[in-house]
Design a protein around this motif. Structure first.
Motif, PDB file in Angstrom:
ATOM      1  N   ARG A  62      -1.715 -94.579  37.491  1.00 47.04           N
ATOM      2  CA  ARG A  62      -0.779 -95.950  37.592  1.00 47.04           C
ATOM      3  C   ARG A  62      -1.237 -97.103  37.097  1.00 47.04           C
ATOM      4  N   ASN A  63      -0.616 -98.216  37.140  1.00 47.38           N
ATOM      5  CA  ASN A  63      -0.908 -99.122  36.248  1.00 47.38           C
ATOM      6  C   ASN A  63      -2.641 -99.502  36.387  1.00 47.38           C
ATOM      7  N   ALA A  64      -3.082 -99.732  37.781  1.00 44.68           N
ATOM      8  CA  ALA A  64      -4.279-100.208  38.035  1.00 44.68           C
ATOM      9  C   ALA A  64      -5.286 -99.156  37.188  1.00 44.68           C
ATOM     10  N   GLY A  65      -5.201 -98.124  37.372  1.00 37.20           N
ATOM     11  CA  GLY A  65      -5.943 -97.229  36.573  1.00 37.20           C
ATOM     12  C   GLY A  65      -5.799 -97.167  34.982  1.00 37.20           C
ATOM     13  N   LYS A  66      -4.482 -97.449  34.523  1.00 34.62           N
ATOM     14  CA  LYS A  66      -4.522 -97.853  33.022  1.00 34.62           C
ATOM     15  C   LYS A  66      -5.325 -99.042  32.673  1.00 34.62           C
ATOM     16  N   LYS A  67      -5.123-100.178  33.422  1.00 35.92           N
ATOM     17  CA  LYS A  67      -5.904-101.070  32.986  1.00 35.92           C
ATOM     18  C   LYS A  67      -7.359-100.887  32.783  1.00 35.92           C
ATOM     19  N   THR A  68      -7.863-100.208  33.892  1.00 32.25           N
ATOM     20  CA  THR A  68      -9.273 -99.817  33.703  1.00 32.25           C
ATOM     21  C   THR A  68      -9.506 -98.975  32.521  1.00 32.25           C
ATOM     22  N   ILE A  69      -8.690 -98.054  32.169  1.00 26.22           N
ATOM     23  CA  ILE A  69      -8.823 -97.027  31.029  1.00 26.22           C
ATOM     24  C   ILE A  69      -8.630 -97.969  29.601  1.00 26.22           C
ATOM     25  N   ALA A  70      -7.733 -98.970  29.672  1.00 26.37           N
ATOM     26  CA  ALA A  70      -7.689 -99.669  28.588  1.00 26.37           C
ATOM     27  C   ALA A  70      -8.675-100.609  28.096  1.00 26.37           C
ATOM     28  N   LYS A  71      -9.265-101.236  29.233  1.00 26.53           N
ATOM     29  CA  LYS A  71     -10.486-101.947  29.035  1.00 26.53           C
ATOM     30  C   LYS A  71     -11.662-101.204  28.790  1.00 26.53           C
ATOM     31  N   LYS A  72     -11.844 -99.933  29.113  1.00 25.14           N
ATOM     32  CA  LYS A  72     -12.877 -99.018  28.729  1.00 25.14           C
ATOM     33  C   LYS A  72     -12.614 -98.758  27.152  1.00 25.14           C
ATOM     34  N   LEU A  73     -11.581 -98.476  26.779  1.00 26.86           N
ATOM     35  CA  LEU A  73     -11.130 -98.291  25.513  1.00 26.86           C
ATOM     36  C   LEU A  73     -11.850 -99.259  24.359  1.00 26.86           C
ATOM     37  N   GLU A  74     -11.150-100.563  24.899  1.00 20.79           N
ATOM     38  CA  GLU A  74     -11.748-101.954  24.095  1.00 20.79           C
ATOM     39  C   GLU A  74     -12.957-102.115  24.056  1.00 20.79           C
ATOM     40  N   GLU A  75     -13.739-102.041  25.153  1.00 19.53           N
ATOM     41  CA  GLU A  75     -15.413-102.033  25.083  1.00 19.53           C
ATOM     42  C   GLU A  75     -15.893-100.819  24.232  1.00 19.53           C
ATOM     43  N   ARG A  76     -15.421 -99.766  24.075  1.00 19.46           N
ATOM     44  CA  ARG A  76     -15.964 -98.717  23.047  1.00 19.46           C
ATOM     45  C   ARG A  76     -15.254 -98.832  21.937  1.00 19.46           C
ATOM     46  N   GLY A  77     -14.727-100.050  21.424  1.00 17.46           N
ATOM     47  CA  GLY A  77     -14.209-100.487  20.255  1.00 17.46           C
ATOM     48  C   GLY A  77     -13.027 -99.665  19.652  1.00 17.46           C
ATOM     49  N   LYS A  78     -12.293 -99.047  20.746  1.00 17.73           N
ATOM     50  CA  LYS A  78     -11.108 -98.157  20.374  1.00 17.73           C
ATOM     51  C   LYS A  78      -9.711 -98.775  20.729  1.00 17.73           C
ATOM     52  N   SER A  79      -8.500 -98.451  20.188  1.00 18.43           N
ATOM     53  CA  SER A  79      -7.409 -98.945  20.328  1.00 18.43           C
ATOM     54  C   SER A  79      -6.848 -98.252  21.790  1.00 18.43           C
ATOM     55  N   ALA A  80      -6.157 -99.296  22.592  1.00 14.81           N
ATOM     56  CA  ALA A  80      -5.477 -98.878  23.656  1.00 14.81           C
ATOM     57  C   ALA A  80      -4.005 -99.187  23.647  1.00 14.81           C
ATOM     58  N   ASP A  81      -3.567 -99.145  22.382  1.00 17.73           N
ATOM     59  CA  ASP A  81      -2.232 -99.146  21.950  1.00 17.73           C
ATOM     60  C   ASP A  81      -1.298 -98.055  22.893  1.00 17.73           C
ATOM     61  N   ASP A  82      -2.062 -96.821  22.821  1.00 14.53           N
ATOM     62  CA  ASP A  82      -1.323 -95.831  23.613  1.00 14.53           C
ATOM     63  C   ASP A  82      -1.061 -95.474  24.826  1.00 14.53           C
ATOM     64  N   ILE A  83      -1.959 -96.553  25.647  1.00 15.37           N
ATOM     65  CA  ILE A  83      -1.745 -96.647  26.795  1.00 15.37           C
ATOM     66  C   ILE A  83      -0.551 -97.488  27.217  1.00 15.37           C
ATOM     67  N   ILE A  84       0.428 -96.884  27.938  1.00 12.41           N
ATOM     68  CA  ILE A  84       1.775 -97.799  28.358  1.00 12.41           C
ATOM     69  C   ILE A  84       1.908 -98.105  29.780  1.00 12.41           C
ATOM     70  N   MET A  85       1.992 -99.472  30.073  1.00 12.35           N
ATOM     71  CA  MET A  85       2.121 -99.712  31.449  1.00 12.35           C
ATOM     72  C   MET A  85       3.359 -99.687  31.920  1.00 12.35           C
ATOM     73  N   ASN A  86       3.699 -99.472  33.333  1.00 19.05           N
ATOM     74  CA  ASN A  86       4.806 -99.415  33.752  1.00 19.05           C
ATOM     75  C   ASN A  86       5.654 -97.994  33.543  1.00 19.05           C
ATOM     76  N   GLN A  87       5.206 -96.973  33.077  1.00 19.33           N
ATOM     77  CA  GLN A  87       5.646 -95.835  32.919  1.00 19.33           C
ATOM     78  C   GLN A  87       4.828 -94.594  33.451  1.00 19.33           C
ATOM     79  N   ASN A  88       5.471 -93.743  34.171  1.00 19.35           N
ATOM     80  CA  ASN A  88       5.161 -92.691  34.837  1.00 19.35           C
ATOM     81  C   ASN A  88       6.073 -91.591  34.813  1.00 19.35           C
ATOM     82  N   TYR A  89       5.810 -90.210  35.255  1.00 15.03           N
ATOM     83  CA  TYR A  89       6.468 -89.326  35.382  1.00 15.03           C
ATOM     84  C   TYR A  89       7.722 -89.463  36.416  1.00 15.03           C
ATOM     85  N   ASP A  90       7.351 -89.890  37.430  1.00 17.48           N
ATOM     86  CA  ASP A  90       8.274 -90.083  38.431  1.00 17.48           C
ATOM     87  C   ASP A  90       9.040 -91.361  38.587  1.00 17.48           C
ATOM     88  N   ASP A  91       9.037 -92.069  37.435  1.00 19.10           N
ATOM     89  CA  ASP A  91       9.808 -93.401  37.647  1.00 19.10           C
ATOM     90  C   ASP A  91      11.292 -92.956  38.100  1.00 19.10           C
TER      91      ASP A  91
END
Length: 272
Positions: free
Chosen positions: A229-258
């Protein structure tokens, strides 16, 4: 992928408080001594060694270290004694309704115990291994275990082989059973390991054979958008950025059960 990369994926995509723990079996003295890792000088239950490794304190172990006879049996450092093998031991303590049930549990467990007698084992945070371990152990809240199951299923599909009875959880359910079956297993842990290790009541465990580890890591990463979910994705995106990696593949507001779930008033008059 290598060990370091796999641990980095897990640390980025799963919010774990504990380290993934690697377990390596050595079947001869030479290979055990060639493994340049530290070894404690006092007894310890195997599950407690896993607990310590999950917070960064690993050790090599031999038969003399074993502080729990049941773990010693599962790891095949000794033969299972008759009171347990026959079922009489657990039946006498009121754990099972009949000797038949108790004997059946012992027989089932024995099938999952180590077959070859090890000289020793190494139990360390996975990140400290320079050689491939045999099994990776995960302990955490159910959500974390769910993500590992989803990661495994991404490439390997449904798992039909979960086995547990609330006993010998870390030694059998998480370690020797996955080692022997080459399949994952989960456990709610057991009273013994909860006493020895003071696991949190909310924690459970999982064992992953090394042959499935990298696939599971890839699966966890690949299923982020459909399952997290979005809260978890935000945490993942932040970690990616802290590691100098792109978070472009993390898509907010999108899940399998939309748009799957519905609500609203219904007319219940015909059901009264």
């Amino acid at each position: 992928m290598n060990i370091k990369e796999s641990v980095d994926i897990i640390k980025t995509y799963v919010e774990m408080e504990r380290e993934p723990v690697g377990v390596k079996f050595f079947f001869d003295e030479e290979s055990f001594k060639a493994c340049d890792m530290p070894m404690r000088d006092s007894k310890i239950p195997y599950c407690n060694a896993v607990k310590k490794a999950s917070i960064g304190e690993g050790t090599k172990l031999v038969a003399a270290h074993q502080g729990c006879p049941n773990g010693c049996n599962a790891l095949n450092f000794q033969d299972t004694p008759d009171p347990i093998a026959s079922g009489k031991g657990r039946f006498s303590k009121g754990i099972y309704d009949s000797l038949e049930v108790s004997k059946g549990i012992s027989d089932e467990m024995d099938e999952g115990f180590m077959k070859q007698r090890p000289y020793g084992i190494a139990v360390f945070p996975l990140k400290e291994f320079t050689i491939e371990p045999d099994v990776v152990l995960i302990v955490g809240i159910p959500y974390i275990v769910m993500r590992f199951i989803e990661g495994y299923a991404y490439k390997h599909g449904y798992t039909n082989n979960f086995k547990s009875c609330g006993l010998q959880a870390v030694c059998h359910d998480m370690t020797t059973y996955p080692y022997n079956t080459d399949d994952i297993n989960i456990t709610m842990l057991c009273p013994g390991t909860r006493l020895c290790c003071s696991w949190d009541e909310s924690e459970m465990g999982m064992g992953i054979p090394w042959s499935k580890w990298y696939d599971t890591c890839e699966g966890i990463k690949a299923t982020t958008n459909p399952f997290v979910r979005n809260a978890g994705k935000k945490t993942i995106a932040k970690k990616l950025e802290e590691r100098g990696k792109s978070a472009d593949d993390i898509i907010m507001n999108q899940n399998y059960d939309d748009k799957t779930y519905t609500g609203g008033k219904i007319d219940i008059s015909e059901y009264k």
